[in-house]
Design a protein around this motif. Structure first.
Motif, PDB file in Angstrom:
ATOM      1  N   SER A  32      33.118  41.935  24.245  1.00 51.95           N
ATOM      2  CA  SER A  32      32.589  41.831  25.607  1.00 51.95           C
ATOM      3  C   SER A  32      32.439  40.360  25.999  1.00 51.95           C
ATOM      4  N   LEU A  33      31.953  39.541  25.066  1.00 45.75           N
ATOM      5  CA  LEU A  33      31.817  38.103  25.321  1.00 45.75           C
ATOM      6  C   LEU A  33      33.182  37.460  25.537  1.00 45.75           C
ATOM      7  N   ALA A  34      34.165  37.876  24.746  1.00 38.51           N
ATOM      8  CA  ALA A  34      35.517  37.327  24.897  1.00 38.51           C
ATOM      9  C   ALA A  34      36.095  37.657  26.268  1.00 38.51           C
ATOM     10  N   MET A  35      35.808  38.858  26.775  1.00 42.32           N
ATOM     11  CA  MET A  35      36.287  39.224  28.110  1.00 42.32           C
ATOM     12  C   MET A  35      35.636  38.362  29.184  1.00 42.32           C
ATOM     13  N   ILE A  36      34.333  38.116  29.036  1.00 43.97           N
ATOM     14  CA  ILE A  36      33.639  37.252  29.998  1.00 43.97           C
ATOM     15  C   ILE A  36      34.241  35.852  29.981  1.00 43.97           C
ATOM     16  N   LYS A  63      43.715  43.908  23.118  1.00 43.58           N
ATOM     17  CA  LYS A  63      44.940  43.113  23.028  1.00 43.58           C
ATOM     18  C   LYS A  63      44.776  42.014  21.981  1.00 43.58           C
ATOM     19  N   GLU A  64      45.872  41.706  21.313  1.00 40.77           N
ATOM     20  CA  GLU A  64      45.866  40.695  20.264  1.00 40.77           C
ATOM     21  C   GLU A  64      45.347  39.362  20.772  1.00 40.77           C
ATOM     22  N   SER A  65      45.668  39.011  22.006  1.00 39.85           N
ATOM     23  CA  SER A  65      45.229  37.729  22.562  1.00 39.85           C
ATOM     24  C   SER A  65      43.710  37.615  22.574  1.00 39.85           C
ATOM     25  N   LEU A  66      43.024  38.754  22.705  1.00 36.97           N
ATOM     26  CA  LEU A  66      41.559  38.755  22.696  1.00 36.97           C
ATOM     27  C   LEU A  66      41.022  38.887  21.269  1.00 36.97           C
ATOM     28  N   ARG A  67      41.655  39.731  20.463  1.00 38.97           N
ATOM     29  CA  ARG A  67      41.210  39.906  19.072  1.00 38.97           C
ATOM     30  C   ARG A  67      41.257  38.586  18.311  1.00 38.97           C
ATOM     31  N   SER A  68      42.247  37.768  18.600  1.00 40.60           N
ATOM     32  CA  SER A  68      42.409  36.504  17.879  1.00 40.60           C
ATOM     33  C   SER A  68      41.310  35.492  18.200  1.00 40.60           C
ATOM     34  N   ARG A 110      43.133  45.735  31.751  1.00 41.25           N
ATOM     35  CA  ARG A 110      43.587  44.353  31.549  1.00 41.25           C
ATOM     36  C   ARG A 110      43.577  43.939  30.081  1.00 41.25           C
ATOM     37  N   TYR A 111      42.579  44.396  29.325  1.00 42.69           N
ATOM     38  CA  TYR A 111      42.381  43.860  27.981  1.00 42.69           C
ATOM     39  C   TYR A 111      42.703  44.830  26.847  1.00 42.69           C
ATOM     40  N   PHE A 112      43.175  46.035  27.161  1.00 36.88           N
ATOM     41  CA  PHE A 112      43.475  47.027  26.124  1.00 36.88           C
ATOM     42  C   PHE A 112      44.897  47.558  26.264  1.00 36.88           C
TER      43      PHE A 112
END
Length: 304
Positions: free
Chosen positions: A125-129, A190-195, A178-180
């Protein structure tokens, strides 16, 4: 019974609760007996044990380290969901992050620690923000460190794969799209967020040195499971890792009132606290990476 083997006496439930407190700081009262028994029954059946007595015999006599670890991890996995309680995330985006952007030079990495992150919804959630506020960050680098006691739950968090039910709880539909990525009947971050998230195992009663200095700590809905001594220990250690002008965010039902004298209320924001005595704090609490500067000491806690 051999000389090195302790005999299980008394209520095995109480013995198990004492074991859990010693290993993880978790406090379980008598009213939670049904919950504990329901969580332990699959382990007891799988291992072919003689009920709670058989399980406790293994734990107190150190007959199986892997089983003991599994018992602790099973009891310390807590419920979580995306953007849980909403208010702390609003404060992060509207108060905390703008303040850090204002006070940090562009070359300095902003470091965020999600303690007791469970299955990863909080740090993601923080990464999305942070992605949403990319323009305001102006190219600043941000690190998110997420820790939990359970290796099993950390594996789930790293995978970032969630059921339809899990993504429906608290996650705005535009963020889901957008993020999944959809994977069958599940959704994966998405990998871009997991990383962007570093997941590590950490016991809050253990050593925090590997975490290093951080600017923000999310430690929400965790202290309610500790007794006062455990709360004081955790808060004192987190203060040593927290930047002098950093922020610690607790859960909506959590407070340091009557538990810790480290902090006093700041009238500028709802439920914001600062060190009670900055100069004394500097002498007692050196920073992890560098000595604290007395004149610069300032820490705040935001509670949802």
């Amino acid at each position: 019974m051999t000389p090195n083997t302790a005999k299980v006496s008394g209520d095995p439930y109480e013995v198990l609760c004492a074991f859990l407190k010693k290993e993880s700081g978790l406090i379980i009262d008598a009213q939670k007996r049904y919950l504990v028994e329901s969580k332990m029954q699959p382990i007891i059946r799988r291992e072919g044990l003689n009920g709670f007595h058989g399980l406790v015999d293994i734990l107190i006599n150190n007959k199986s380290a892997p089983l003991a670890k599994e018992v602790v991890e099973t009891m310390t996995i807590n419920e979580t969901y995306f953007f849980r309680d909403k208010v702390p995330f609003d404060k992060f985006s509207q108060v905390v992050l703008p303040k850090l952007i204002e006070t940090r030079p562009a070359y300095k990495t902003i470091r965020i620690w999600s303690a007791a992150c469970s299955s990863g919804q909080e740090p993601y959630s923080l990464a999305m923000i942070l992605d949403q506020m990319k323009a305001q960050l102006g190219g600043r680098r941000v690190e998110i460190i997420a820790t939990d006691l359970s290796e099993a739950i950390l594996a789930k968090a790293r995978e970032g794969l969630y059921s339809q039910f899990e993504v429906q709880r608290g996650l705005p539909t535009p963020f889901l799209l957008r993020y999944f990525d959809q994977k069958g009947d599940k959704w994966q971050i998405k990998e871009s967020l997991r990383s962007q998230v570093q997941f590590r195992r950490l016991n809050l009663l253990g050593d925090y040195n590997a975490i290093g200095n951080v600017d923000v700590i999310f430690c929400r809905n965790v202290l309610i499971y500790f007794d006062n001594a455990g709360k004081r220990e955790v808060l004192a250690k987190m203060r040593r890792n927290l930047a002098n002008d950093g922020f610690l965010m607790l859960g909506a039902s959590e407070s340091v009132l009557g538990t810790s004298t480290e902090f006093v209320a700041d009238p500028m924001h709802r439920m914001v606290l600062s060190p009670a005595d900055a100069n004394l704090g500097a002498a007692r609490r050196p920073a992890v990476a560098a000595p604290a500067t007395p004149a610069a000491l300032r820490a705040a806690i935001l509670a949802g």
